[in-house]
Design a protein around this motif. Structure first.
Motif, short mmCIF file in Angstrom:
data_model
loop_
_atom_site.label_atom_id
_atom_site.label_comp_id
_atom_site.label_asym_id
_atom_site.label_seq_id
_atom_site.Cartn_x
_atom_site.Cartn_y
_atom_site.Cartn_z
N THR A 102 0.85 -1.18 0.00
CA THR A 102 0.00 0.00 0.00
C THR A 102 0.89 1.24 0.00
O THR A 102 1.96 1.25 0.60
CB THR A 102 -0.93 0.05 1.22
N PRO A 103 0.46 2.28 -0.69
CA PRO A 103 1.29 3.49 -0.77
C PRO A 103 1.50 4.14 0.59
O PRO A 103 0.66 4.08 1.47
CB PRO A 103 0.49 4.41 -1.69
N THR A 104 2.66 4.77 0.70
CA THR A 104 2.99 5.52 1.91
C THR A 104 2.65 6.99 1.76
O THR A 104 2.26 7.65 2.72
CB THR A 104 4.48 5.37 2.22
N TYR A 105 2.84 7.50 0.55
CA TYR A 105 2.62 8.92 0.29
C TYR A 105 1.59 9.10 -0.81
O TYR A 105 1.53 8.31 -1.76
CB TYR A 105 3.94 9.59 -0.12
N TRP A 106 0.81 10.17 -0.69
CA TRP A 106 -0.24 10.47 -1.66
C TRP A 106 -0.13 11.91 -2.15
O TRP A 106 0.20 12.81 -1.38
CB TRP A 106 -1.62 10.29 -1.04
N GLY A 107 -0.44 12.10 -3.42
CA GLY A 107 -0.55 13.44 -3.96
C GLY A 107 -1.93 13.99 -3.69
O GLY A 107 -2.80 13.30 -3.12
#
Length: 116
Positions: A102-107
């Motif tokens: 799962t992603p750690t950072y999001w835009g």
């Protein structure tokens, strides 16, 4: 890590659009795109590793969307061709760290609206 997405807009069915996501803050090895349509949960769209040797897509965009990246610019792209009204959504770029699935950072998201 900061992710800045851009390129969304209003297009007609069958048109093309390219989204960009510039990353800053650290080296990101795997990046991806997700989308969230009105009233629906966020879903995975595509992902790419740093070298580009590992790419994955959700079935609904295979053959129409292409994910790519320019490591010199720390930027990942999503080329969207033959768009459909069902592609209407807020598109988010994301960055993974380590081996997490799962992603750690999001835009912040960029809105794509496809009219029929």
């Amino acid at each position: 890590v900061q992710l800045q997405a851009s390129g969304g807009g209003l297009v007609q069915a069958g048109d093309s659009l390219r989204l960009s996501c510039a990353a800053s803050g650290r080296t990101i090895y795997r990046m991806g795109w997700f989308r969230q349509a009105p009233g629906k949960e966020r879903e995975f769209v595509a992902a790419i590793n740093r070298s580009g040797s590992s790419i994955s897509y959700t079935d609904s965009v295979k053959g129409r969307f292409t994910i790519s990246r320019d490591n010199d610019k720390n930027t990942v792209y999503l080329q969207m061709n033959s768009v459909k009204p069902g592609d209407t959504a807020v598109y988010y770029c994301a960055a993974y760290t380590g081996t997490s699935s799962t992603p750690t950072y999001w835009g912040q998201g960029t809105l794509v609206t496809v009219s029929s």
